[in-house]
Motif scaffolding. Sequence first.
Motif, PDB file in Angstrom:
ATOM      1  N   HIS A 134      47.995 111.276 -55.387  1.00 14.97           N
ATOM      2  CA  HIS A 134      46.631 110.753 -55.384  1.00 14.97           C
ATOM      3  C   HIS A 134      46.478 109.690 -54.318  1.00 14.97           C
ATOM      4  CE1 HIS A 134      47.970 107.379 -58.122  1.00 14.97           C
ATOM      5  NE2 HIS A 134      47.124 106.740 -57.369  1.00 14.97           N
ATOM      6  N   LEU A 135      45.234 109.530 -53.877  1.00 13.00           N
ATOM      7  CA  LEU A 135      44.884 108.587 -52.820  1.00 13.00           C
ATOM      8  C   LEU A 135      43.735 107.723 -53.325  1.00 13.00           C
ATOM      9  CD1 LEU A 135      45.089 107.561 -49.869  1.00 13.00           C
ATOM     10  CD2 LEU A 135      43.420 109.343 -49.265  1.00 13.00           C
ATOM     11  N   THR A 136      43.986 106.412 -53.368  1.00  9.48           N
ATOM     12  CA  THR A 136      42.966 105.453 -53.787  1.00  9.48           C
ATOM     13  C   THR A 136      42.593 104.581 -52.588  1.00  9.48           C
ATOM     14  OG1 THR A 136      43.853 105.389 -56.040  1.00  9.48           O
ATOM     15  CG2 THR A 136      42.385 103.595 -55.382  1.00  9.48           C
ATOM     16  N   ILE A 137      41.312 104.582 -52.232  1.00  5.54           N
ATOM     17  CA  ILE A 137      40.819 103.824 -51.077  1.00  5.54           C
ATOM     18  C   ILE A 137      39.786 102.812 -51.559  1.00  5.54           C
ATOM     19  CG2 ILE A 137      39.635 103.954 -48.851  1.00  5.54           C
ATOM     20  CD1 ILE A 137      40.635 106.822 -48.594  1.00  5.54           C
ATOM     21  N   ASN A 138      39.955 101.563 -51.158  1.00  9.66           N
ATOM     22  CA  ASN A 138      38.983 100.504 -51.418  1.00  9.66           C
ATOM     23  C   ASN A 138      38.462  99.975 -50.086  1.00  9.66           C
ATOM     24  OD1 ASN A 138      39.157  99.983 -54.455  1.00  9.66           O
ATOM     25  ND2 ASN A 138      41.310  99.822 -53.859  1.00  9.66           N
ATOM     26  N   ASN A 139      37.157  99.995 -49.936  1.00  9.07           N
ATOM     27  CA  ASN A 139      36.534  99.509 -48.705  1.00  9.07           C
ATOM     28  C   ASN A 139      35.490  98.454 -49.073  1.00  9.07           C
ATOM     29  OD1 ASN A 139      35.541  99.113 -46.139  1.00  9.07           O
ATOM     30  ND2 ASN A 139      35.415 101.297 -45.656  1.00  9.07           N
ATOM     31  N   ASP A 140      35.772  97.209 -48.682  1.00  9.47           N
ATOM     32  CA  ASP A 140      34.888  96.092 -48.979  1.00  9.47           C
ATOM     33  C   ASP A 140      33.850  95.969 -47.866  1.00  9.47           C
ATOM     34  OD1 ASP A 140      33.662  93.679 -49.474  1.00  9.47           O
ATOM     35  OD2 ASP A 140      35.509  92.577 -49.859  1.00  9.47           O
ATOM     36  N   PHE A 141      32.579  96.230 -48.231  1.00  4.46           N
ATOM     37  CA  PHE A 141      31.492  96.153 -47.259  1.00  4.46           C
ATOM     38  C   PHE A 141      30.772  94.810 -47.307  1.00  4.46           C
ATOM     39  CE2 PHE A 141      31.940 100.736 -47.936  1.00  4.46           C
ATOM     40  CZ  PHE A 141      32.016 101.187 -46.626  1.00  4.46           C
ATOM     41  N   GLY A 142      31.309  93.846 -48.034  1.00  6.25           N
ATOM     42  CA  GLY A 142      30.659  92.540 -48.164  1.00  6.25           C
ATOM     43  C   GLY A 142      29.979  92.415 -49.500  1.00  6.25           C
ATOM     44  N   PRO A 143      28.733  92.851 -49.611  1.00  9.69           N
ATOM     45  CA  PRO A 143      28.056  92.750 -50.916  1.00  9.69           C
ATOM     46  C   PRO A 143      28.577  93.752 -51.938  1.00  9.69           C
ATOM     47  CG  PRO A 143      26.610  93.753 -49.269  1.00  9.69           C
ATOM     48  CD  PRO A 143      27.812  93.272 -48.533  1.00  9.69           C
ATOM     49  N   VAL A 144      29.156  94.866 -51.478  1.00 10.34           N
ATOM     50  CA  VAL A 144      29.655  95.886 -52.396  1.00 10.34           C
ATOM     51  C   VAL A 144      31.002  96.400 -51.916  1.00 10.34           C
ATOM     52  CG1 VAL A 144      27.344  96.621 -53.137  1.00 10.34           C
ATOM     53  CG2 VAL A 144      28.459  97.748 -51.193  1.00 10.34           C
ATOM     54  N   THR A 145      31.771  96.990 -52.855  1.00 12.59           N
ATOM     55  CA  THR A 145      33.029  97.654 -52.540  1.00 12.59           C
ATOM     56  C   THR A 145      32.947  99.104 -52.995  1.00 12.59           C
ATOM     57  OG1 THR A 145      34.402  95.670 -52.695  1.00 12.59           O
ATOM     58  CG2 THR A 145      35.503  97.767 -53.051  1.00 12.59           C
ATOM     59  N   LEU A 146      33.343 100.011 -52.106  1.00  9.45           N
ATOM     60  CA  LEU A 146      33.385 101.433 -52.422  1.00  9.45           C
ATOM     61  C   LEU A 146      34.827 101.813 -52.725  1.00  9.45           C
ATOM     62  CD1 LEU A 146      31.992 104.229 -52.560  1.00  9.45           C
ATOM     63  CD2 LEU A 146      32.559 104.487 -50.118  1.00  9.45           C
ATOM     64  N   THR A 147      35.027 102.437 -53.885  1.00  7.19           N
ATOM     65  CA  THR A 147      36.348 102.895 -54.301  1.00  7.19           C
ATOM     66  C   THR A 147      36.335 104.410 -54.439  1.00  7.19           C
ATOM     67  OG1 THR A 147      36.808 100.845 -55.510  1.00  7.19           O
ATOM     68  CG2 THR A 147      38.126 102.767 -56.091  1.00  7.19           C
ATOM     69  N   SER A 148      37.333 105.052 -53.843  1.00  9.23           N
ATOM     70  CA  SER A 148      37.493 106.501 -53.950  1.00  9.23           C
ATOM     71  C   SER A 148      38.875 106.798 -54.518  1.00  9.23           C
ATOM     72  CB  SER A 148      37.338 107.156 -52.573  1.00  9.23           C
ATOM     73  OG  SER A 148      37.708 108.534 -52.628  1.00  9.23           O
ATOM     74  N   VAL A 149      38.919 107.641 -55.568  1.00  4.56           N
ATOM     75  CA  VAL A 149      40.185 108.055 -56.171  1.00  4.56           C
ATOM     76  C   VAL A 149      40.232 109.582 -56.138  1.00  4.56           C
ATOM     77  CG1 VAL A 149      41.704 107.942 -58.167  1.00  4.56           C
ATOM     78  CG2 VAL A 149      40.129 106.045 -57.698  1.00  4.56           C
ATOM     79  N   SER A 150      41.107 110.132 -55.284  1.00  8.89           N
ATOM     80  CA  SER A 150      41.260 111.584 -55.142  1.00  8.89           C
ATOM     81  C   SER A 150      42.642 111.969 -55.651  1.00  8.89           C
ATOM     82  CB  SER A 150      41.127 112.004 -53.674  1.00  8.89           C
ATOM     83  OG  SER A 150      39.964 111.456 -53.088  1.00  8.89           O
ATOM     84  N   ALA A 151      42.729 113.011 -56.499  1.00  8.25           N
ATOM     85  CA  ALA A 151      44.021 113.333 -57.112  1.00  8.25           C
ATOM     86  C   ALA A 151      44.175 114.826 -57.315  1.00  8.25           C
ATOM     87  CB  ALA A 151      44.170 112.608 -58.445  1.00  8.25           C
ATOM     88  N   TYR A 152      45.421 115.262 -57.196  1.00 10.95           N
ATOM     89  CA  TYR A 152      45.823 116.633 -57.529  1.00 10.95           C
ATOM     90  C   TYR A 152      47.070 116.566 -58.393  1.00 10.95           C
ATOM     91  CZ  TYR A 152      47.924 121.257 -57.162  1.00 10.95           C
ATOM     92  OH  TYR A 152      48.498 122.470 -57.456  1.00 10.95           O
ATOM     93  N   GLU A 153      47.071 117.306 -59.496  1.00  6.25           N
ATOM     94  CA  GLU A 153      48.219 117.356 -60.403  1.00  6.25           C
ATOM     95  C   GLU A 153      48.565 118.814 -60.682  1.00  6.25           C
ATOM     96  OE1 GLU A 153      49.904 114.741 -61.488  1.00  6.25           O
ATOM     97  OE2 GLU A 153      48.552 113.189 -60.724  1.00  6.25           O
TER      98      GLU A 153
ATOM     99  N   THR B 178      29.486  95.807 -57.134  1.00  5.67           N
ATOM    100  CA  THR B 178      29.052  94.592 -56.449  1.00  5.67           C
ATOM    101  C   THR B 178      30.204  93.593 -56.378  1.00  5.67           C
ATOM    102  OG1 THR B 178      28.223  93.681 -58.529  1.00  5.67           O
ATOM    103  CG2 THR B 178      26.663  94.894 -57.161  1.00  5.67           C
ATOM    104  N   ASN B 179      30.160  92.729 -55.375  1.00  8.92           N
ATOM    105  CA  ASN B 179      31.179  91.700 -55.187  1.00  8.92           C
ATOM    106  C   ASN B 179      30.619  90.325 -55.555  1.00  8.92           C
ATOM    107  OD1 ASN B 179      33.058  93.554 -54.189  1.00  8.92           O
ATOM    108  ND2 ASN B 179      32.283  93.337 -52.092  1.00  8.92           N
ATOM    109  N   GLY B 180      31.513  89.348 -55.619  1.00  4.62           N
ATOM    110  CA  GLY B 180      31.088  87.982 -55.860  1.00  4.62           C
ATOM    111  C   GLY B 180      31.117  87.613 -57.327  1.00  4.62           C
ATOM    112  N   ASP B 181      30.856  86.329 -57.587  1.00  6.65           N
ATOM    113  CA  ASP B 181      30.903  85.785 -58.946  1.00  6.65           C
ATOM    114  C   ASP B 181      29.515  85.438 -59.452  1.00  6.65           C
ATOM    115  OD1 ASP B 181      33.710  85.908 -58.946  1.00  6.65           O
ATOM    116  OD2 ASP B 181      33.838  83.987 -57.891  1.00  6.65           O
TER     117      ASP B 181
ATOM    118  N   PHE C 178      26.487  91.800 -62.241  1.00  2.00           N
ATOM    119  CA  PHE C 178      27.529  92.695 -61.733  1.00  2.00           C
ATOM    120  C   PHE C 178      27.146  94.120 -62.089  1.00  2.00           C
ATOM    121  CE2 PHE C 178      31.336  95.277 -62.451  1.00  2.00           C
ATOM    122  CZ  PHE C 178      31.958  95.153 -61.223  1.00  2.00           C
ATOM    123  N   ASN C 179      27.359  95.013 -61.129  1.00  2.00           N
ATOM    124  CA  ASN C 179      27.004  96.414 -61.355  1.00  2.00           C
ATOM    125  C   ASN C 179      28.049  97.318 -60.721  1.00  2.00           C
ATOM    126  OD1 ASN C 179      24.598  98.307 -62.197  1.00  2.00           O
ATOM    127  ND2 ASN C 179      25.360  99.094 -60.263  1.00  2.00           N
ATOM    128  N   GLN C 180      28.343  98.397 -61.398  1.00  2.01           N
ATOM    129  CA  GLN C 180      29.180  99.436 -60.805  1.00  2.01           C
ATOM    130  C   GLN C 180      28.663 100.794 -61.274  1.00  2.01           C
ATOM    131  OE1 GLN C 180      33.302  99.762 -62.181  1.00  2.01           O
ATOM    132  NE2 GLN C 180      32.875  98.332 -63.850  1.00  2.01           N
TER     133      GLN C 180
END
Length: 733
Positions: free
Chosen positions: A291-310, A361-364, A368-370
């Motif tokens: 599996h491949l997990t990618i996190n990309n922080d764009f500032g106000p938001v972070t995009l997470t992708s989780v791709s997997a094969y079993e 969303t990022n920050g404190d 908060f939303n996902q």
Amino acid sequence: MTGGATPARAQNAATQTAAAPALEQIVVTAEHKPEYEKDVPIAVTSLNAQTLDVLTSSGDDIRFLASRVPSLNVESSFGRTYPRFYIRGLGNSDFTYNAQQPVSVVYDDVVVENPILKAFPIFDVQDVEVLRGPQGTLFGRNTPAGVVKVDSKRPNDDYSGFVDLSYGNYNTLDFTAAVGGAIIPNKLDFRLSVLEERRDDWVHNTNAATAYNKNLEGYTDTAARLQLLFKPTDTLDALLEFDGRSLDGTARVFRANVIQPGTNNLAPGFKVDQVNLDGDNYQNLGTWGTHLTINNDFGPVTLTSVSAYEHGSIRSRGDIDGGNFSVPPPLGTSGPNLFTDETSDSVPGLDQITQELRLSTNGDGRFFNQGGFFYFHEYLRVDSFSYNADGSTAVSMNQTQGTESFGVFDSATYKVTDDLTLGAGVRFSTDSKDYNVGCFIGCFNPIRPTLHTSDSDTTFDLTATYAVTPDMNVYGRIATGYLAPALDGRNVEFDGFSGPAPLSITKAETTTSYEVGLKSSLLNHRANLNLTAYAWDTDNLQLAAVGGSSQGTNLINAKSAIGEGFEVEFEYKPIDELLLTTSGSYNFTQIQDSSLEVGRCPFCTVTNPIDPVTGNVKINHNPLPNAPRWVVNGSARYSIPMNKDNEIYGLTDWSYRSTENFFLYSAKEFTGQSLLLGGLRIGYIDHARGFEVAGYVHNILDEVKVTGAVDFDNLTGFVNDPRTYGVELRYKF
């Protein structure tokens, strides 16, 4: 061994300063983000790496989690390859490879649905989190009871690792090792983890006439994991993981006449290290995935992708009637059964693909939303065989199932005031299955048409958390969960006896749960107390009616089932050298369907009403199977410091579950006795050099009880492992 879950919150005394609190707040990721556990409006328990390493020191598989946290039970009729999880009494005892369970296992953010994937060993992990209650928003379908979430230790720049070796009776060997660090500092890290568990065959088959295995219950279980963490920029990271497992051993050992008729006691003369089988027994499993997990922080938001094969495959063969001699003899005969009731199942191919995208969303800030998207694909083929007494094939059949699932979700929290936080989430899921069963030998109707099911549902949760004090939160939660429709065609193999048997098709199952809780730190942070009360109601509960006079399996729906109870977790560190923990739960479950009937064992002592027309058992108001009302565990660890870096310690832990029904109907023989398991560990740790040596005993009272059964006429059952003991060496660097 160590007790329960709550030691996960304990800091090592050697790492604390005089001003530091005795107990730290544990951080969990139950909502896909790191949070203090007391701030999460979910009943969640975390087992840390130290606790898990101790509990698995004797080569135990994932079933060691049973009764280690409130409201959790784990059992298997397949041994090390097919765990079935139950949370708050809600689970599914169906044992086919295409069965679906209401408890999901999520390993490194990857949902693993098939039971042979759920059995992947727990080693070199950061923690295991058990989320109780429906998790239908962030984790999706097939989570109406909860989630078991496993997170591996991630790579980092620091070069470190460990070697752990234990050796015990039955020639049990448990070897775990890991190493990791920077390949390119601040850019590319790795971590390699390996596991090797072995045990000799310790159960002797006394059947002199059998041509098959004379010794059973041994295994060689090997697993490995390689992680590569790539950090090209400060805002982007990618984690690539490869994992695999190979198991060579024996299937579950079934024992004929193990239960004394009219009771739930072991039969007189029972010996745990002996069986009398006339059939073969083996089990071989292989799985691998990436599996491949990618996190990309764009500032106000972070995009997470989780791709997997079993991918997985398995061959398993067992003598499921335990030797087939019956007491009393079946159907009025005077000897053993004419059929061996020996079966073999294999999965030549299991393929699972998942893809998840999350935007958070990022920050404190107060809001908060996902939200995101989830895709699931699985293709499964199962080949099944039954055998005659002379070893020839009596039945040959196969099943294929293809599953597609999509989900979209969004979850948000808003801090209304400094003390009050509100949350809401919603998810839409759609599922479709194509199922086919074909029978080639010994069946009335050899080929069945392909069946298709399709269903969708919207699930949600609403939460409120209020900070009574900085150290005490109360919360409330309403949540729903969804279990997709299920299909099964195993009864085609019995067509030769009773005519064409219909395929089993169950409707989707939906659960609504209500929960209130308190999470607190007391006595100047030397004690933690969590309390939870809950009630759930499930419509169209999916059940597996196993056995009966036809010795078949049908999937059925109950109109409704209810559950209610409470959970307590407490830990206390009165002095720096002593840590006490205890946790427990009360779980009441009840089937509510006045018209529901199931088959039964012809000669067992049924305690439910029997329909005089059909001869079946009425199961209205029965508890759910494998759902003990009481689960309790506790531990005590006492340390004797030698100096600032060395200590001698003693640790004891105990877990208890009350009686439970093995089947949907109640019978004296098939009511599992309560089970009390205790452990003791004495060790020496040199913290400065990273060295530990310890001696351990598991199941110190040598309690051996029937933990599951097959409701044939010969009272076949299987038991838990007897006492194990050994020594363990560990070196950290």
